[in-house]
Design an enzyme around this catalytic site. Structure first.
Site, PDB file in Angstrom:
ATOM      1  N   ASP A 171       0.822  -1.223   0.000  1.00 46.77           N
ATOM      2  CA  ASP A 171       0.000   0.000   0.000  1.00 46.77           C
ATOM      3  C   ASP A 171       0.853   1.269   0.000  1.00 46.77           C
ATOM      4  O   ASP A 171       0.424   2.314   0.504  1.00 46.77           O
ATOM      5  CB  ASP A 171      -0.953   0.023   1.208  1.00 46.77           C
ATOM      6  N   LYS A 225       2.339   2.096  -5.086  1.00 43.68           N
ATOM      7  CA  LYS A 225       3.013   1.530  -6.250  1.00 43.68           C
ATOM      8  C   LYS A 225       2.242   1.776  -7.533  1.00 43.68           C
ATOM      9  O   LYS A 225       2.821   1.944  -8.594  1.00 43.68           O
ATOM     10  CB  LYS A 225       3.233   0.024  -6.058  1.00 43.68           C
ATOM     11  N   ALA A 283      -3.774  -8.264  -4.298  1.00 44.84           N
ATOM     12  CA  ALA A 283      -3.049  -7.011  -4.509  1.00 44.84           C
ATOM     13  C   ALA A 283      -3.994  -5.990  -5.116  1.00 44.84           C
ATOM     14  O   ALA A 283      -4.850  -6.334  -5.928  1.00 44.84           O
ATOM     15  CB  ALA A 283      -1.864  -7.246  -5.446  1.00 44.84           C
ATOM     16  N   GLY A 284      -3.827  -4.738  -4.755  1.00 44.20           N
ATOM     17  CA  GLY A 284      -4.661  -3.698  -5.337  1.00 44.20           C
ATOM     18  C   GLY A 284      -3.848  -2.488  -5.724  1.00 44.20           C
ATOM     19  O   GLY A 284      -3.121  -1.944  -4.894  1.00 44.20           O
ATOM     20  N   HIS A 285      -3.908  -2.105  -6.989  1.00 45.08           N
ATOM     21  CA  HIS A 285      -3.209  -0.915  -7.455  1.00 45.08           C
ATOM     22  C   HIS A 285      -4.229   0.087  -7.983  1.00 45.08           C
ATOM     23  O   HIS A 285      -5.056  -0.245  -8.834  1.00 45.08           O
ATOM     24  CB  HIS A 285      -2.210  -1.272  -8.562  1.00 45.08           C
ATOM     25  N   THR A 331      -7.133 -11.888   2.903  1.00 49.91           N
ATOM     26  CA  THR A 331      -8.272 -11.299   2.184  1.00 49.91           C
ATOM     27  C   THR A 331      -9.360 -12.324   1.913  1.00 49.91           C
ATOM     28  O   THR A 331     -10.426 -11.967   1.416  1.00 49.91           O
ATOM     29  CB  THR A 331      -7.808 -10.704   0.841  1.00 49.91           C
ATOM     30  N   ARG A 390       2.516 -29.683  -5.691  1.00 51.77           N
ATOM     31  CA  ARG A 390       2.534 -30.301  -7.020  1.00 51.77           C
ATOM     32  C   ARG A 390       1.205 -30.941  -7.402  1.00 51.77           C
ATOM     33  O   ARG A 390       1.160 -31.967  -8.077  1.00 51.77           O
ATOM     34  CB  ARG A 390       3.679 -31.322  -7.117  1.00 51.77           C
ATOM     35  N   GLN A 440       1.995  -6.239  -3.105  1.00 52.37           N
ATOM     36  CA  GLN A 440       2.225  -6.249  -1.664  1.00 52.37           C
ATOM     37  C   GLN A 440       3.521  -5.496  -1.319  1.00 52.37           C
ATOM     38  O   GLN A 440       3.868  -4.540  -2.006  1.00 52.37           O
ATOM     39  CB  GLN A 440       2.220  -7.677  -1.103  1.00 52.37           C
ATOM     40  N   GLY A 493     -11.057  -2.605   1.335  1.00 53.07           N
ATOM     41  CA  GLY A 493     -11.668  -1.450   1.982  1.00 53.07           C
ATOM     42  C   GLY A 493     -11.348  -1.361   3.462  1.00 53.07           C
ATOM     43  O   GLY A 493     -11.840  -0.470   4.171  1.00 53.07           O
ATOM     44  N   ARG A 494     -10.522  -2.286   3.967  1.00 55.75           N
ATOM     45  CA  ARG A 494     -10.173  -2.270   5.389  1.00 55.75           C
ATOM     46  C   ARG A 494      -9.317  -1.051   5.726  1.00 55.75           C
ATOM     47  O   ARG A 494      -8.442  -0.652   4.959  1.00 55.75           O
ATOM     48  CB  ARG A 494      -9.381  -3.533   5.768  1.00 55.75           C
ATOM     49  N   SER A 538       1.168  13.742  -4.604  1.00 59.56           N
ATOM     50  CA  SER A 538      -0.289  13.616  -4.656  1.00 59.56           C
ATOM     51  C   SER A 538      -0.595  12.364  -5.463  1.00 59.56           C
ATOM     52  O   SER A 538       0.299  11.794  -6.097  1.00 59.56           O
ATOM     53  CB  SER A 538      -0.940  14.844  -5.310  1.00 59.56           C
TER      54      SER A 538
END
Length: 428
Positions: free
Chosen positions: A13, A16, A39-41, A128, A142, A222, A300-301, A413
């Site tokens: 967070d 990135k 992951a969230g960008h 998550t 495997r 991450q 949204g946490r 910003s």
């Protein structure tokens, strides 16, 4: 021209998304090499905001984008993300997106297992709940189903049988009904043509790109402190997040990583459980969370907030061979009269300059702080070094000294163009 590998140097967070988007203008190809849709960008381009989880950020720029073999792929989420971004005017075609044919799939049974485990745990990890961990377990065990298996029904049937032999007793132990193998096969066969349209040997595509001299941007998800080996275990993600994974997770050799750029927030945040030596529970922590809009892109946490921890970032610099950092969200510190930077820790009466591996030791750490004057002027939107208040410049220079790496980019910003460039990683 060097390639560039971008990783988070804290707990994720760090901003990135904006920096990868900004760097994509200078790259020819963008590669995701680990993680899943946990992951969230977030990318802000003009009046459009794009929220990506699996898709590499290069798709917004129309750059060839590769999901590497190190990524755990939920095929249904991938298609929904492609559909969603198409609604914003970005059409994803097989000419734009390459999906590694040897990437492992996240299946509904992985999500079931992830959520059931977390619900049953007395000491929660804070996942998550999207099935990433169990999918990686099947990969190293495997027994995973990979993208290429979708075009071979006979192999798919056999792999589902093997997978259910492992998952059935696990589900029973958690009170879950047995997974329906026939239903899973039908779901995979229905989605296979749509997914296979993007499937290729990603390593071969990237080898051709590298030999042609085109510039590659490796996009990490991450943060380094969530690395399954080097992070705050067990409160980590299930993949390697350090820069070395760019090679293994893409299929290119380690020399291809190029300039390693660590993304660092001007303070510290983390989502979920786990140690956090500089966490704040006072009005300053509330200020950082409110002004910085610290809420997870995916879940949204609310993120936990604290002072900048130079000891942790210094550790990330060493673990990933970081050549320079991009410092983000400096503007969130505007208006704070006094700032603190953690320079190390006290543990059982002795000074240490790194995060120990043991949970008990991590919980007992006392941060050692250095205080600095804050600034009342606004840094938001600054695009040149001379636009910054003297105290802000002093803060950035002290961060550089303490982490042992130069600040090569400064973000002021969420807007793409509000970036101060001291050194172009692609020119290194």
């Amino acid at each position: 021209m060097a390639n560039v590998t971008v990783i988070g140097a804290q707990w994720g967070d760090e901003g990135k998304g904006k920096l990868v988007d900004w760097l994509s203008n200078r790259a020819d190809v963008v590669v995701r090499f680990q993680g899943g849709h946990n992951a969230g960008h977030t990318l802000v381009v003009g009046d459009q905001t794009y929220k990506l989880s699996l898709l590499p950020s290069g798709v917004v720029q129309g750059k060839l984008s590769v999901i590497g073999n190190g990524v755990a792929v939920d095929p249904w989420h991938l298609l929904s993300e492609i559909e969603k971004i198409a609604g914003q005017g970005i059409v994803i075609t097989p000419d734009l997106l390459v999906l590694a044919d040897n990437a492992c799939l996240i299946l509904p049974l992985h999500r079931d297992l992830d959520q059931a485990r977390e619900a049953a745990a007395t000491k929660k990890i804070g996942t998550t709940g999207r099935g990433i961990g169990p999918a990686y377990e099947d990969k190293v065990g495997r027994r995973a189903i990979r993208v290429a298996d979708l075009e071979d029904r006979e192999a798919l049937v056999a792999k589902i049988d093997r997978l259910l032999a492992h998952h059935t007793p696990l589900r029973a132990g958690l009170g879950l009904p047995p997974a329906d193998g026939d239903a899973l096969l039908a779901e995979l066969e229905a989605i296979a043509p749509k997914i296979l349209a993007y499937a290729k040997p990603a390593w071969l595509t990237l080898d051709e790109v590298a030999k042609s001299g085109r510039r590659i941007l490796f996009e990490g998800a991450q943060g380094a402190l969530l690395d399954v080996d080097h992070g705050t275990y067990p409160y980590v993600t299930s993949s390697n997040t350090v820069a070395g994974q760019a090679a293994a997770g893409s299929g290119l050799g380690p020399r291809s990583a190029g300039f390693v750029l660590g993304i660092v927030k001007a303070y510290t945040t983390r989502v979920g459980e786990g140690p956090f030596p500089t966490e704040l529970f006072d009005e300053v922590g509330q200020h950082l969370g409110t002004v910085g809009r610290e809420f997870g892109t995916v879940t949204g946490r609310a993120r936990r907030c604290g002072w900048f921890d130079a000891a942790l970032v210094r550790q990330s610099v060493a673990l990933s061979g970081i050549a320079g950092v991009a410092l983000t969200k400096l503007d969130v510190l505007d208006g704070l009269q006094t700032l603190k930077i953690c320079t190390g820790y006290r543990l059982d009466g002795r000074d240490i300059g790194y995060l120990p591996a043991g949970l008990k030791a991590q919980a007992a750490l006392e941060p050692v702080y250095e205080e600095m004057d804050g600034w009342s002027e606004s840094t938001q939107g600054a695009r040149t070094w001379k636009d910054l208040p003297a105290a802000a410049v002093k803060y950035v220079r002290r961060v550089e000294e303490l982490i042992g790496a130069p600040v090569v980019l400064l973000s002021t910003s969420p807007e793409r163009d509000d970036t101060i460039l001291m050194r172009d990683p692609f020119q290194d």
